[in-house]
Design a protein around this motif. Structure first.
Motif, short mmCIF file in Angstrom:
data_model
loop_
_atom_site.label_atom_id
_atom_site.label_comp_id
_atom_site.label_asym_id
_atom_site.label_seq_id
_atom_site.Cartn_x
_atom_site.Cartn_y
_atom_site.Cartn_z
N GLU A 152 0.81 -1.19 -0.06
CA GLU A 152 -0.08 -0.02 -0.19
C GLU A 152 0.90 1.25 0.33
O GLU A 152 2.03 0.93 0.63
N PHE A 153 0.74 2.67 -0.73
CA PHE A 153 1.48 3.46 -0.83
C PHE A 153 0.06 4.67 0.06
O PHE A 153 0.02 6.02 -0.68
N LEU A 154 -0.62 4.10 0.86
CA LEU A 154 -1.29 5.55 1.61
C LEU A 154 -1.21 6.56 3.06
O LEU A 154 0.00 5.63 3.68
N GLU A 156 -0.98 8.66 6.20
CA GLU A 156 -2.34 8.65 6.90
C GLU A 156 -2.75 10.52 6.75
O GLU A 156 -1.93 11.37 5.81
N LYS A 208 8.55 -1.16 -2.06
CA LYS A 208 7.75 -0.53 -1.24
C LYS A 208 8.65 0.13 -0.34
O LYS A 208 8.70 1.76 0.21
N ASN A 212 9.66 4.17 -0.02
CA ASN A 212 9.48 5.30 1.24
C ASN A 212 11.02 5.62 1.86
O ASN A 212 11.14 7.21 2.73
N ASN A 255 9.35 19.95 1.64
CA ASN A 255 9.70 20.70 2.88
C ASN A 255 10.22 20.19 4.14
O ASN A 255 10.13 19.44 4.88
N GLY A 261 8.39 11.75 11.00
CA GLY A 261 8.32 11.01 11.54
C GLY A 261 7.02 10.11 11.02
O GLY A 261 6.74 9.80 10.19
N CYS A 264 5.57 5.12 9.79
CA CYS A 264 5.73 4.21 8.45
C CYS A 264 7.54 4.58 8.47
O CYS A 264 8.45 3.85 8.03
N LYS A 322 2.23 14.43 12.32
CA LYS A 322 1.85 15.15 10.67
C LYS A 322 0.03 15.65 10.98
O LYS A 322 -0.73 15.04 11.65
N ARG A 411 7.91 24.22 10.96
CA ARG A 411 7.02 23.95 9.74
C ARG A 411 6.94 24.72 8.25
O ARG A 411 6.76 24.65 7.11
#
Ligand code: UGA
Length: 431
Positions: A152-154, A156, A208, A212, A255, A261, A264, A322, A411
């Protein structure tokens, strides 16, 4: 096609709800009976935009989605079974703890009665899916199942959109039969012309981790450039912008901030390097990324300590790792708050969604009802997570209630010049 999702955590529930949205009869299974009974009442165990509505829609209206604690009953007639259990870091080790995957594979093997696909969707090191096959083979004849890797490449906070409108779907298979079944499963995405990348199982597993780790590399890279920008008086936001326009580089994940954090990147970067080591491959870049990210939060804490009085009270805005999530796992905000607390500071904090999770684990911070409350009578304000509601705070009014007008914008969501005009000392990141 009837689908069973084993592991009703974040990935499992998003996957289950989205496959129901595609029109498939889907059962999400978990051994946690309390979780299952809450889910049957439509209660999602985490905050994710859009999830509550999707759960209720497919639980009550379409009735395509259901929840069960019985794998045996759920697997009757299953065509595809997904493994979506957690693969956390092993205690005191860098590699992934696969014990849940092995356990589930064994249980699945006891319940296969007719041909079905067993798909690993959890993030698993290369070689895992083939090992799942070995476990199942002990109980099931090979004509009755195939294994597939389908990572998966979801993200949050935007997981539903990422599932329904993905950049790509990766399918790692061993034969045409299973590849065709997976292609059929993702047919609803054909309309969007989503690229379906078919590979070997090992390639899919590596895609995967490589994805990441590469994204984490971009973040760590720009954070080091931010330090250099700060040292020489340059502006990292302009650097990112100009770099990102180059299509070979791309603007996303450039950014600068307090470091990556979440559940993942930190775990996957370590596990990728650890897996490679087992094959005598040194992923030196990935190792450096991990090292750099670990040092990042200490450097940010030092910057705050050097520019505030000891024993000061700090207003911390944002606790989740995040925005748009209540997840505080490996949250840089929490790490920073703990470091500062240990240095004698008092922490007043606020987060739109993550307060309950934070309160359960950390009792030494003062939790406030609103962002304004968290800033009240503080000696400096730290913007740690870029929630939308922090982007347009009225700092003119807030300025009347603070002891000292200092802002650490980790940020870079504010224009420093504007805040300095109204009397603040502004500390951006890399500018
Ligand atoms: C990440 C990946 O983006 C997903 O594709 C992947 O499926 C998921 O991990 C997973 O393996 O399950 P996620 O951890 O939800 O998703 O969050 P990201 O949006 O990727 O952010 C990760 C961290 O990097 C956050 O701490 C974020 O603040 C930080 N980040 C991200 C930056 O500091 N700067 C950026 O430009 C982007």
């Amino acid at each position: 096609m009837k689908l069973v999702i084993v592991g009703s955590g974040y990935v499992g529930l998003v996957t289950g709800a989205c496959f129901a949205e595609f029109g498939y009869k889907t059962i999400c299974v978990d051994t946690d009976e309390k979780r299952i009974s809450n889910l049957n009442l439509g209660k999602c165990p985490f905050y994710e935009p859009g999830m509550d509505d999707l759960l209720l829609k497919h639980l009550n209206n379409t009735k395509l989605l259901s929840f069960s604690s019985s794998l045996k009953e759920s697997m009757i007639d299953a065509d595809i079974v997904f493994i979506t259990v957690g693969t956390p870091s092993r205690r005191l080790e860098d590699d992934a703890d696969l014990s849940y995957v092995w356990k589930v594979a064994e249980q699945i093997s006891l319940n296969i009665k007719k041909y079905c696909l067993v798909v690993t969707k959890s993030t698993v090191p290369v070689g895992t899916t083939k090992h799942v096959k070995k476990i199942i083979e002990k109980k099931v004849i090979k004509e009755n199942f195939d294994v597939v890797s389908n990572p998966e490449f979801l993200r949050e906070g935007s997981a539903i959109n990422d599932f329904i409108r993905p950049d790509r779907v990766v399918i790692g298979t061993e034969n045409k039969k299973s590849e065709n079944m997976m292609r059929e499963l993702y047919r609803p995405l054909y309309l969007r012309e989503t690229p379906l990348v078919s590979t070997s199982i090992e390639t899919s597993e590596i895609i995967k981790y490589a994805s990441n780790s590469f994204l984490a590399t971009k973040v760590a890279f720009i954070n080091e450039i931010a330090d250099l920008c700060e040292a020489v008086g340059a502006n990292v936001q302009d650097v990112s912008k100009a770099m990102g326009i180059d299509q070979r580089i791309g603007s996303k994940f450039l950014n600068a901030g307090p470091g990556y954090g979440g559940s993942c990147f930190p775990k996957d970067v370590k596990a990728f390097s650890s897996t490679a080591k087992k094959y005598n491959i040194n992923l030196s870049i990935v190792n450096a990324v991990h090292q750099s990210n670990q040092e990042r939060i200490n450097n940010i804490a030092t910057k705050i300590i050097n520019n505030t009085n000891s024993n000061a009270t700090l207003g911390l805005l944002g606790l989740s790792f995040k925005p748009n999530t209540d997840d505080i796992r490996e949250s840089t905000s929490i790490k920073l708050a703990l470091l500062l607390k240990n240095n004698g500071y008092t922490i007043k904090c606020y987060d739109p969604e993550a307060m309950e999770n934070a309160k359960k684990e950390f009792s030494s911070f003062a939790y406030c009802e609103t962002a304004i409350d968290a800033c009240n009578k503080t000696d400096a304000i730290i913007i740690a997570t870029e929630w939308n509601e922090f982007r347009a705070l009225n700092f003119e009014t807030i300025g009347k209630f603070v002891n000292d007008k200092k802002i650490f914008d980790l940020r870079n969501i504010y224009n420093g010049n504007e805040l300095e005009k109204i009397g603040y000392k502004y500390y951006g990141t890399g500018k």
